[in-house]
Design a protein around this motif. Structure first.
Motif, mmCIF file in Angstrom:
data_model
loop_
_atom_site.group_PDB
_atom_site.id
_atom_site.type_symbol
_atom_site.label_atom_id
_atom_site.label_comp_id
_atom_site.label_asym_id
_atom_site.label_seq_id
_atom_site.Cartn_x
_atom_site.Cartn_y
_atom_site.Cartn_z
ATOM 1 N N VAL A 1 53.234 7.630 -47.334
ATOM 2 C CA VAL A 1 52.475 8.279 -46.530
ATOM 3 C C VAL A 1 50.990 8.413 -47.449
ATOM 4 O O VAL A 1 49.837 8.196 -46.513
ATOM 5 N N GLN A 2 51.512 8.524 -48.658
ATOM 6 C CA GLN A 2 50.365 8.699 -49.097
ATOM 7 C C GLN A 2 49.244 6.857 -49.477
ATOM 8 O O GLN A 2 47.987 7.711 -49.596
ATOM 9 N N VAL B 1 59.138 6.780 -48.849
ATOM 10 C CA VAL B 1 58.675 6.989 -48.129
ATOM 11 C C VAL B 1 57.797 7.941 -47.940
ATOM 12 O O VAL B 1 56.996 7.648 -47.477
ATOM 13 N N VAL B 2 57.926 8.795 -49.058
ATOM 14 C CA VAL B 2 56.379 9.981 -49.620
ATOM 15 C C VAL B 2 55.477 9.044 -49.751
ATOM 16 O O VAL B 2 54.247 8.967 -50.026
ATOM 17 N N ALA B 3 56.014 7.384 -50.596
ATOM 18 C CA ALA B 3 54.736 7.219 -51.604
ATOM 19 C C ALA B 3 54.081 6.532 -50.540
ATOM 20 O O ALA B 3 52.506 6.402 -50.234
ATOM 21 N N TYR C 1 49.086 5.400 -47.375
ATOM 22 C CA TYR C 1 49.292 4.884 -45.873
ATOM 23 C C TYR C 1 47.061 5.591 -46.046
ATOM 24 O O TYR C 1 46.221 5.431 -45.223
ATOM 25 N N ARG C 2 47.918 7.476 -46.305
ATOM 26 C CA ARG C 2 46.590 8.338 -46.096
ATOM 27 C C ARG C 2 45.635 8.354 -46.778
ATOM 28 O O ARG C 2 44.069 8.034 -46.410
ATOM 29 N N ARG D 1 51.616 1.244 -40.366
ATOM 30 C CA ARG D 1 52.112 2.396 -40.065
ATOM 31 C C ARG D 1 53.494 2.371 -39.357
ATOM 32 O O ARG D 1 54.518 3.380 -39.323
ATOM 33 N N GLU E 1 57.283 2.513 -39.870
ATOM 34 C CA GLU E 1 58.359 3.670 -39.446
ATOM 35 C C GLU E 1 59.562 3.434 -38.475
ATOM 36 O O GLU E 1 60.218 3.730 -38.632
#
Length: 127
Positions: free
Chosen positions: A5-6, A1-3, A8-9, A38, A42
């Protein structure tokens, strides 16, 4: 999940209309598509991570799988304790109650455990 989000940003910064003067229209369309992707990712992740049919959380499922893999006869050596033993403990005591290891280490058959150090002199369970 963290990867996710990173990633996407990082992509959002690359295609943001304010960062690309002269290409605002194309960048805004690409940013909208990225945001929709995204949101879809999610939604899929919450659908997969949500409660299963049995109502278990991930932590419960992991605990149940680990306890089912352990032999039922392989338990903490402390009398009355039914918890599975620590794999690194020399006295085969559970990880939840360190005093079990200390008490068995004081017995004649107990070994000195380097994973569960002995209590400090000021501790309640000190010899």
């Amino acid at each position: 999940v963290v990867a996710g989000v990173q990633a996407y940003r990082r992509l959002a910064l690359l295609i943001h209309p304010d960062k690309n003067p002269g290409l605002e229209a194309r960048c805004s369309e690409a940013l909208i598509r990225l945001q929709q992707g995204r949101e879809q990712a999610e939604a899929d992740a919450t659908k997969l991570d949500g409660d299963s049919a049995r109502g278990e959380t991930r932590c419960d499922a992991t605990t149940n799988a680990a306890s089912s893999a352990v032999d039922s006869g392989f338990r903490c050596r402390y009398p009355g304790c039914d918890l599975p033993p620590c794999k690194q403990c020399a006295n085969a005591c559970c990880t939840r109650n360190i005093t079990h290891c200390h008490n068995i280490a004081r017995q004649k058959a107990g070994m000195q455990c380097y994973f569960h150090p002995p209590p400090r002199a000021w501790a309640r369970n000190a010899p």
